[in-house]
Each structure stands twice: as C-alpha cells, then as structure tokens.
Write an enzyme that holds these catalytic residues in place. Structure first.
Site, mmCIF file in Angstrom:
data_model
loop_
_atom_site.group_PDB
_atom_site.id
_atom_site.type_symbol
_atom_site.label_atom_id
_atom_site.label_comp_id
_atom_site.label_asym_id
_atom_site.label_seq_id
_atom_site.Cartn_x
_atom_site.Cartn_y
_atom_site.Cartn_z
ATOM 1 N N GLU A 1 48.880 -26.777 -17.042
ATOM 2 C CA GLU A 1 49.423 -25.523 -17.586
ATOM 3 C C GLU A 1 50.276 -24.747 -16.592
ATOM 4 O O GLU A 1 51.062 -23.878 -16.992
ATOM 5 C CB GLU A 1 48.288 -24.621 -18.110
ATOM 6 C CG GLU A 1 47.343 -24.067 -17.052
ATOM 7 C CD GLU A 1 46.160 -24.963 -16.746
ATOM 8 O OE1 GLU A 1 45.106 -24.430 -16.365
ATOM 9 O OE2 GLU A 1 46.301 -26.210 -16.871
ATOM 10 N N GLY B 1 37.419 -23.435 -14.649
ATOM 11 C CA GLY B 1 36.512 -22.311 -14.425
ATOM 12 C C GLY B 1 35.962 -22.323 -13.014
ATOM 13 O O GLY B 1 36.086 -23.321 -12.294
ATOM 14 N N CYS C 1 40.204 -29.690 -15.335
ATOM 15 C CA CYS C 1 39.449 -29.276 -14.148
ATOM 16 C C CYS C 1 37.956 -29.161 -14.490
ATOM 17 O O CYS C 1 37.307 -30.157 -14.757
ATOM 18 C CB CYS C 1 40.031 -27.978 -13.580
ATOM 19 S SG CYS C 1 39.530 -27.665 -11.865
ATOM 20 N N TYR C 2 37.401 -27.935 -14.523
ATOM 21 C CA TYR C 2 35.989 -27.794 -14.887
ATOM 22 C C TYR C 2 35.742 -28.388 -16.266
ATOM 23 O O TYR C 2 34.688 -28.977 -16.532
ATOM 24 C CB TYR C 2 35.569 -26.326 -14.867
ATOM 25 C CG TYR C 2 34.104 -26.117 -15.168
ATOM 26 C CD1 TYR C 2 33.165 -26.092 -14.148
ATOM 27 C CD2 TYR C 2 33.651 -25.975 -16.482
ATOM 28 C CE1 TYR C 2 31.810 -25.924 -14.421
ATOM 29 C CE2 TYR C 2 32.308 -25.815 -16.767
ATOM 30 C CZ TYR C 2 31.384 -25.789 -15.739
ATOM 31 O OH TYR C 2 30.051 -25.630 -16.014
#
Length: 527
Positions: free
Chosen positions: A178, A54, A81-82
């Site tokens: 992804e 995000g 990540c976030y």
C-alpha cells in the site's frame, strides 16, 4: 450495488492507504476493526478480504486474530505483514520472533510467481531471478508454511517473505504494497482486487453523485438542513452536494471569525450565494472572537477558545432557523476511521466525528454526513464534478482556527491583517511561478504553504531611516500523506521575490525568513 473489499484493521499506521489504493482502482472498500462479528462480515458480502499490518506480535498471548469466518467465507484473502503472520498461525503454520528485523527498503526475490505475482517484477538480478523493490516493517516472521501454501518470495533475512494458496485464493505478503515505496504495490493490489477477487471497477465520482443525491433526498424528505460552512474543502463540497440534492431546503451558516485568509469571506459568498444560488447566512463575528483571544498566548487555549466561540455563534444563528431538522457536517472517511479507535478491542461502534468543534445537544438536530464514505482526494474530485472552482477545491489545507494558530503568541487584529497580506503575496507568487521542468506552478508542486507571524521585532533600514518592525516566516512542504514532510526546495529567485514584495508592500514587516525544517522533528504548522 458496488462490489466491496473489506479491510480488517489490526492497528497499522498505514491501513488507510490500503483503502485509498483500492479506491484508486475504482473499487469500493471499507476499513473495520479486526474483531467485527461474523454476522457483520456475512452481511457486508465482500468480494475479498484484506488483513492489515499491526504493532502486535503473533507470538504473544491474546494478540489479535482474524475471525474464523474470514477463512470460511470462500472469498480471496490477502494478509499484509501482521495480517500474513496471523493468517499463517491460524491456518497451522508457525511464526517466530526474527533475529534480524527489517524496516525500510528491501529487495525481494520472487521464487514462484503464482497467480498473485505472475508478470510483476522490478528487475532481474545477476542470476536472472525476478526481483521486487518493496518496503518492509516487521520483526516477526513466518518460519513454517501452513498446509496447502507454497513459497512465493523471500529475502536473505526473511526466507518466507510471501506465501500463496492458489486453490483457496489465500495470499500473504510480509511487505507493504500500500505504500509508494513498494514500486509495484499498486499492481499487486490491483491483481488481488480486480484479478483474483473479480471485483467490478465501478466506483466513480460521477456515479456517486447520483447515488448520494438519491440517498440524501430519501433521508431528508421535505425537512430543512443547516450546515456550518467554513470555506474549507470538506464543508464546501458537502454544501454543493446537499444543494444539488435538496436546493432551498439547505441553509448554510458562514461564521467569519476574523482569522480567515485574504478575501476568503468574499470568495465563499461569491461562490455559494452568487453563483450556486445557495442560501448562506454570513455572520461577521470577528470582534467577538478577537476579544475572547485577547491576552491568550497558549496554542491549545487559543484553539479551545476559537472552537467554543464558533459553537456559540453557530448555536445562536441555528436557533433562528426554527424549521431546521438536520445538522449537516463535512465529516469524511478518515474522520470516521479515527473516531472508531484503530485496532482496539471493542471498537465496533464508529462514532460521529464532530468536525465543527462539538455542537451542543440542545440543538436537537439529526446528523447528516453526506461525505462520510469518501477520502480527501475523492472529496476534491467530487467538488470539481459538482461545479466548484478547482482553485477552491484543490487549495492547500487550512487549520480550523485559521490564522489564530499561525500568529505565534497573542492574537491581535493588527497581527492578523499583517499576516493575511503577507500570506496572500506568498501564495500569489507560488501560483504565478512555473517550474520549467514540470510545467506546474510551485503552488501545485507544494502540498502546503503559508506565512507565520512571529511576535518579535527586528532592526532594519529603509531609505535613510532605521526601522524596528515585525518578522514573518514562510513555510512550504512537500508530502504524500502529511504524516511526514520535507521542506520544499523553492527557487531562490522565488523566495527573493516574495521577500522583496512583503517588505515593500506590507507596512510593519521588515524581515522575512524561510523555514527549512522537516517533519519530523518539526510539525508542518508552527502551533
């Protein structure tokens, strides 16, 4: 019941790719906003949970957080990540703004393979360390691990690039598995979903047809359904699926606005009415559409006129079907996700995505969306299994307003006829030209290809005479996600052949140009 993976969306531009990659492993997954309530998560009963990336910073006040139930439910959790950063922060670790940001390709050293990365690597470095080629996109970084976690991977600028708590089956990756740029990304997601979550790989289109047919019959009962059939992939597959489920209880309305591709109306009627036995009402409304478009040059105005006129024509035809109780649409899962509002507080209610331009409430029909759980590639696979011609199912995307937005400036019947013919020559040549290296046609090697009519005339010479005729541009792109695209490096011989054929066969065109712009800065369509 299928095993399910729940993806909580924190607003990443690539969250949809997580769900697509998981479904490619034949496991069902759904995306929902990060702030869904505890009851929803319990009732969803996921085999595992993924926290997406995000745009926010964990270091900011009131930045998004995962519901506590995510960590209390007892199922594996993967933070990306976030998602990794909020996992670390919520479980007692520490996140700081990074001095050096990482965007793009990176090589990560796998320090401890744990249950997540065991046996997954791209190469060995000079010290025989296991290395991974990944794609990063972050500014913040985890600087202190939460209790119970151990270091799983690192880079020089991000010492804690991945973390793992094997006992609780909590994992965090600072990179994005992804995206295709992460070479072992699919292996990583399969390790999580199939290995650590133990999800059954039973999400198959063959099984889906039986489930969908049963669900449609249960919903509809003995009532009648109408569907706006555009000839595009989504509405075509929806029509085939509904016909399989309810037969003569389905009536399709096919509105020809005069801006379709060459022989498209004939192909639609042949496929559905003649071969599949679907009831199709064919409405030739081309004159009405072209009259409304006369003198209009603004692209957005053209789109609105075409959309509004479609609604009027469809409304008029639908009102003739007094026994219809349901309106079916080819809404697919990306439409549903986009309608929900990505990563926004309070975006729990997923609104129906009216992909036919917004039909009036005066129809008083119940909404039926048989494809709303599927991604585009799944819709195509379903179409083939339902017996639709592969050439229809796998053809390139075509905008709803049709040639109306591929004719720059004012739309006239003369222009549409010229463009239709030129476009057909281009597509036919792409289909018939085989690339020697891959053995595939250039149509299959391009993601989208079409001709554009330019409202200018240029001087030419044909025979011994001077001509002053129109110009068309050819556009062909290659892309994985349509968010970015490269212009296709078509063979010069192919382009020369197309140009000669168009100029010789389409009276009124004397010049052909090829668009070599990428996206960005250009868009794929010209309007």
């Amino acid at each position: 019941m299928h095993d399910k993976i729940l993806i909580l969306d924190f607003g990443s531009q690539v969250t949809q790719l997580i769900a697509r990659r998981i479904r490619e492993s034949h496991v069902y997954s759904e995306i929902h906003p990060y702030d869904v309530d505890e009851t929803f998560i319990r009732e969803f009963a996921p085999k595992g949970i993924i926290l997406s990336g995000g745009p926010n910073s964990v270091t900011e006040a009131k930045s998004p957080r995962a519901p506590q139930i995510v960590f209390d439910l007892g199922v594996p959790v993967l933070g990306i990540c976030y998602g990794m950063q909020t996992m670390a922060d919520q479980l007692g670790g520490k996140v700081e703004l990074g001095n050096v940001r990482e965007f793009g390709y990176a090589e990560v050293q796998a320090l401890n393979h744990t249950g997540f990365l065991e046996g997954i690597e791209d190469f060995k470095n000079e010290k025989s360390d296991s290395m991974l080629k990944v794609w990063m996109s972050h500014g913040d970084k985890v600087v202190d691990l939460p209790a119970g976690f151990k270091l799983m991977a690192s880079t020089p600028s991000c010492p804690i690039a991945a973390m793992a708590d094997d006992d609780r089956r909590f994992y965090g990756l600072q990179w994005h598995p992804e995206v295709t740029h992460t070479v072992q990304g699919r292996a990583m997601l399969e390790r999580f979903v199939l290995g650590l979550c133990g999800a059954k790989a039973d999400w198959e289109m063959g099984h889906y047809i039986d489930e969908a047919v049963e669900k449609i019959r249960e919903q509809v009962g003995n009532e009648h359904v109408i569907l706006g059939l555009s000839g595009g992939v989504d509405s075509s597959v929806a029509a085939a699926l509904l016909h399989r489920a309810i037969g003569d209880q389905l009536t399709c309305v096919f509105v020809d606005h005069g801006l379709l591709r060459q022989d498209e109306a004939k192909q639609v009627m042949s496929t559905f009415a003649d071969h599949l036995g679907v009831k199709v009402i064919h409405v030739d409304a081309s004159e009405a559409f072209l009259q409304k478009l006369a003198g209009v040059t603004d692209p957005e105005a053209k789109r609105k006129i075409i959309g509004a006129e479609f609604v009027e024509v469809f409304d008029a035809e639908s009102n003739k079907l007094a026994d219809a109780k349901w309106l079916a649409q080819g809404t697919i899962y990306p439409d549903v996700i986009e309608s929900a509002g990505k990563g926004k507080k309070g975006a729990h209610t997923i609104k129906s995505h009216h992909n036919v331009g917004g039909l009036p409430e005066t129809l008083n029909l119940k909404l039926l969306e048989p494809l709303r759980e599927l991604f585009k590639d799944e819709v195509r696979e379903l179409g083939v299994k339902l017996g639709l011609p592969p050439a229809m199912v796998y053809r390139h995307p075509f905008p709803g307003p049709g040639l109306g937005v591929r004719i720059l400036g004012e739309v006239k019947r003369e222009y549409a006829d010229l463009l239709r013919h030129a476009d057909a020559i281009f597509i036919e040549t792409l289909r018939n030209t085989i690339d020697k290296e891959t053995g595939k046609s250039w149509y299959d090697l391009t993601s989208q290809a079409f001709a554009v009519f330019l409202p200018v005339k240029s001087v030419g010479v044909m025979g011994d005479g001077r001509t002053y005729e129109y110009v068309v541009a050819l556009r062909a792109v290659q892309t994985l996600d349509f968010m970015t695209a490269h212009w296709a490096h078509l063979p010069h011989d192919l382009l020369g052949h197309v140009s000669n054929r168009i100029i010789n066969e389409v009276r009124g065109i004397n010049r052909v140009v090829y668009d070599i712009s990428g996206k960005p800065p250009a868009t794929i369509e010209w309007e």
